[in-house]
Design a protein around this motif. Structure first.
Motif, PDB file in Angstrom:
ATOM      1  N   MET A  82       0.808  -1.214   0.160  1.00 56.37           N
ATOM      2  CA  MET A  82      -0.040   0.183   0.092  1.00 56.37           C
ATOM      3  C   MET A  82       0.747   1.290   0.087  1.00 56.37           C
ATOM      4  O   MET A  82       0.755   2.254   0.868  1.00 56.37           O
ATOM      5  N   ASN A  83       1.866   1.210  -0.884  1.00 54.74           N
ATOM      6  CA  ASN A  83       2.595   2.461  -1.081  1.00 54.74           C
ATOM      7  C   ASN A  83       1.616   3.482  -1.816  1.00 54.74           C
ATOM      8  O   ASN A  83       0.486   3.224  -2.445  1.00 54.74           O
ATOM      9  N   ASP A 179      -1.600   9.191   5.174  1.00 52.45           N
ATOM     10  CA  ASP A 179      -1.920   7.950   4.413  1.00 52.45           C
ATOM     11  C   ASP A 179      -1.738   6.601   5.407  1.00 52.45           C
ATOM     12  O   ASP A 179      -1.428   5.594   5.232  1.00 52.45           O
ATOM     13  N   LYS A 182      -7.740   5.461   7.581  1.00 56.06           N
ATOM     14  CA  LYS A 182      -8.557   6.363   7.029  1.00 56.06           C
ATOM     15  C   LYS A 182      -9.560   7.035   8.160  1.00 56.06           C
ATOM     16  O   LYS A 182      -9.883   8.199   7.587  1.00 56.06           O
ATOM     17  N   ASP A 207      -4.262  10.801   0.970  1.00 58.54           N
ATOM     18  CA  ASP A 207      -4.564   9.678  -0.229  1.00 58.54           C
ATOM     19  C   ASP A 207      -5.563   8.807   0.191  1.00 58.54           C
ATOM     20  O   ASP A 207      -6.184   8.747   1.283  1.00 58.54           O
ATOM     21  N   ASN A 208      -5.849   8.015  -0.798  1.00 57.63           N
ATOM     22  CA  ASN A 208      -7.007   7.076  -0.773  1.00 57.63           C
ATOM     23  C   ASN A 208      -8.163   7.764  -0.385  1.00 57.63           C
ATOM     24  O   ASN A 208      -8.830   7.157   0.589  1.00 57.63           O
ATOM     25  N   GLU A 238      -3.145   2.405  -5.887  1.00 54.59           N
ATOM     26  CA  GLU A 238      -1.739   2.194  -6.468  1.00 54.59           C
ATOM     27  C   GLU A 238      -1.534   0.515  -6.990  1.00 54.59           C
ATOM     28  O   GLU A 238      -2.267  -0.311  -6.594  1.00 54.59           O
TER      29      GLU A 238
END
Ligand code: CA
Length: 253
Positions: A82-83, A179, A182, A207-208, A238
């Motif tokens: 999960m980069n 990141d 969440k 992110d995400n 990703e």
């Protein structure tokens, strides 16, 4: 993938791992669960440790680009990582460049050190990345990988929960990369504000925040609280073609 990693990846774990997924995400998620089960049956090393070994076998010491390429290769061809990945990484790099070579960067969620390396390699001598990570497996792997990349002078990886570490921080940050879990985005941003770690122009890159993870409370907060000029950038999860988004919010003061 450990349960913690899975929770981090799948915002809203209280709903059950599959219950909230959209059909397009189910195949990808099941593939990750299959890989995790295989690793567990084999007694494989934690995934960050596997990634570290892959970097040391395939990258060049002191060459950050080769380290990122090795992590990308591992994530595409061995096991998902999960980069931030190369696609959203370009958006993040643009914000680092905008913040300038002397930027002070805070990252919540270091994992294997991919994004810390991606950001730190663009900084000058006065810039720095402080990356907070809860998992001991990730901290150990990230420190070794970052050192292998030749960037340990610019990156500090601090072990701890974000909620414990943020109140200990001082001075402002020019860029904050969210990141980690969440469902912590909103509370941690509020804690960052309360500690006065932002100044006008500071950028929050989350992110995400696409439909898989959908941290609605966070998005509502940055878009409606009045402290930020916030925009949404379309991208992909990703190493996949599944839709995802990043939210980039500039602090007004
Ligand atoms: Ca991410």
């Amino acid at each position: 993938m450990t349960p913690d990693e899975s929770r981090k990846l799948h915002y809203g774990s209280g709903m059950g791992m599959l219950g909230f997924l959209k059909p397009a995400h189910i195949g990808w998620t099941l593939g990750n669960l299959r890989d995790a089960a295989i690793d567990k049956l084999r007694g494989s090393a934690p995934r960050p440790e596997q990634a570290r070994l892959h970097v040391e076998a395939h990258a060049t010491r002191g060459d950050p680009a080769s380290v990122l390429a090795a992590l990308d290769d591992f994530a595409r061809n061995r096991r998902f990582l999960m980069n931030v990945g190369p696609e959203k990484g370009q958006l993040l790099e643009a914000e680092v460049d905008r913040a300038g070579p002397e930027a002070r960067i805070l990252e919540l969620g270091c994992y294997c050190g991919y994004s810390a390396i991606l950001m730190a390699r663009r900084l000058g001598a006065g810039g720095s990345v402080l990356s907070i990570e809860k998992s001991g497996h990730s901290v150990r792997a990230a420190r070794t990988i970052i050192d292998f990349a030749g960037l340990s002078h610019a990156v500090e990886v601090r072990q701890g929960a974000s909620g414990d570490c943020i109140p200990q921080l001082e001075a402002h940050f020019d860029l904050i990369f969210l990141d980690h879990w969440k469902d912590l985005y909103e509370a941690d941003l509020r804690a960052i504000e309360a500690k006065q770690l932002l100044r006008p122009g500071s950028v929050i890159f989350a992110d995400n925040v696409g439909s898989l993870f959908n941290p609605e409370d966070y998005l509502r907060y940055v878009r409606e609280c009045g402290h930020y000029d916030s925009r949404s950038e379309e991208s992909h999860i990703e190493y996949t073609q599944l839709p995802d988004r990043a939210e980039i919010s500039v602090f007004r003061g």
